[in-house]
Scaffold this active site. Structure first.
Site, short mmCIF file in Angstrom:
data_model
loop_
_atom_site.label_atom_id
_atom_site.label_comp_id
_atom_site.label_asym_id
_atom_site.label_seq_id
_atom_site.Cartn_x
_atom_site.Cartn_y
_atom_site.Cartn_z
N ARG B 66 0.82 -1.22 0.00
CA ARG B 66 0.00 0.00 0.00
C ARG B 66 0.85 1.26 0.00
O ARG B 66 0.40 2.31 -0.47
CB ARG B 66 -1.00 -0.02 1.17
CG ARG B 66 -2.18 -0.97 0.93
CD ARG B 66 -3.20 -0.88 2.05
NE ARG B 66 -2.66 -1.37 3.30
CZ ARG B 66 -2.76 -2.61 3.76
NH1 ARG B 66 -3.42 -3.52 3.07
NH2 ARG B 66 -2.23 -2.95 4.91
N GLU B 103 4.03 -10.15 15.66
CA GLU B 103 3.40 -10.68 16.87
C GLU B 103 3.84 -12.14 17.08
O GLU B 103 4.19 -12.54 18.18
CB GLU B 103 1.88 -10.57 16.73
CG GLU B 103 1.14 -10.74 18.04
CD GLU B 103 -0.36 -10.55 17.86
OE1 GLU B 103 -1.09 -10.79 18.83
OE2 GLU B 103 -0.80 -10.18 16.74
#
Lengths: 182, 182
Positions: B66, B103
């Site tokens: 993006r 994570e």
């Protein structure tokens, strides 16, 4: 409107050949050297702007990920919306998807189901950096039509002329290739 | 120069919240509705252009994928080169890479070793759509410095203010976030 010889030379000279990428025997056309060269990048984008300014487009659709680079810049220059067509699983809202064949196996591209719903009678230019066998572009053009828009042309910075992708795709949508590669 | 309230409202209203993407409990900020809206997309890009036109940049570096959308459009508007920073394995020439923690596990971004070598003393703006924990951006800024360029600022369309990504990143590079999200 096609590219003049002077501009073609500037663009061609800025593209780098990488041998044996992504696998042995392939000559990969590296457009990062085009993009980093403000002059060549500007010449290319001005040509695309000049060609498409009379098309009355409402959106540019770019194919993940190098199609985003040319598509988003052109959309901004033309003052129209930009729509990303992405690999499966990347778009967050409800999508319509289309499978296509690879050399080994299948892949799938998606677009948001309401991607073009903010205007009536959407007129869309599809763009990507390169057309080889044309499988991804064929699927992307189908997606645009599936969600109620008209794909008025498919545009590629480079086309591999020794493959039949451009011919096959041109059976369903007009195809414009800035530079043909032997 | 920061965003005025009028333009902020236009941009905020064009971004869509998607609940439970990519997993339960996450509210995903969908910028495809911003991009498809030529007005909102134009307002945002004009703001970025106005902010950065005095920075004497030589390149914009965008993070896959993006960041390509905003970065390539801005590079064209400013008349500077565009450099893609990509996930591992996507760039064809010799790269420098940097790992960062997710994570669960690690990921890795790369840039071409000669990405900025076409100018002396390259001055680079790093751009992405969103900063959360900032791991990717931190790695990308490190890469820019590793290959001999100066990362003069890191710019994000949105920042998640409840995470400390912006604070952590600002220890190594100035950070500008167009819109903060609570």
């Amino acid at each position: 409107m096609t590219l003049n010889e002077h501009d073609r030379t500037i663009i061609m000279d800025s593209i780098r050949d990488i041998h044996d990428f992504p696998k042995p025997g392939i000559v990969f056309k590296d457009i990062t050297t085009l993009l980093s060269d403000k002059n060549a990048y500007g010449v290319l984008m001005k040509h695309l702007h000049d060609r498409y300014s009379s098309y009355n487009l409402t959106h540019i659709a770019g194919i993940d990920a190098r199609g985003f680079i040319f598509g988003a810049a052109l959309a901004q220059m033309l003052g129209v919306g930009f729509i990303p067509i992405r690999k499966k699983g990347k778009l967050p809202y409800t999508t319509v998807s289309e499978k296509y064949s690879l050399e080994y196996g299948v892949d799938e591209v998606e677009v948001h189901i309401d991607a073009f719903s903010n205007v009536e009678n959407p007129q869309v230019l599809l763009i990507d950096d390169l057309i080889a066998t044309g499988g991804t572009a064929y699927a992307a053009a189908s997606l645009i039509n599936k969600v109620g828009a008209t794909c008025v042309e498919a545009c590629f910075i480079m086309g591999l002329d020794f493959l039949d992708g451009q011919k096959k795709l041109s059976e369903v949508v007009p195809v414009y290739t800035v530079i043909g590669v032997d």
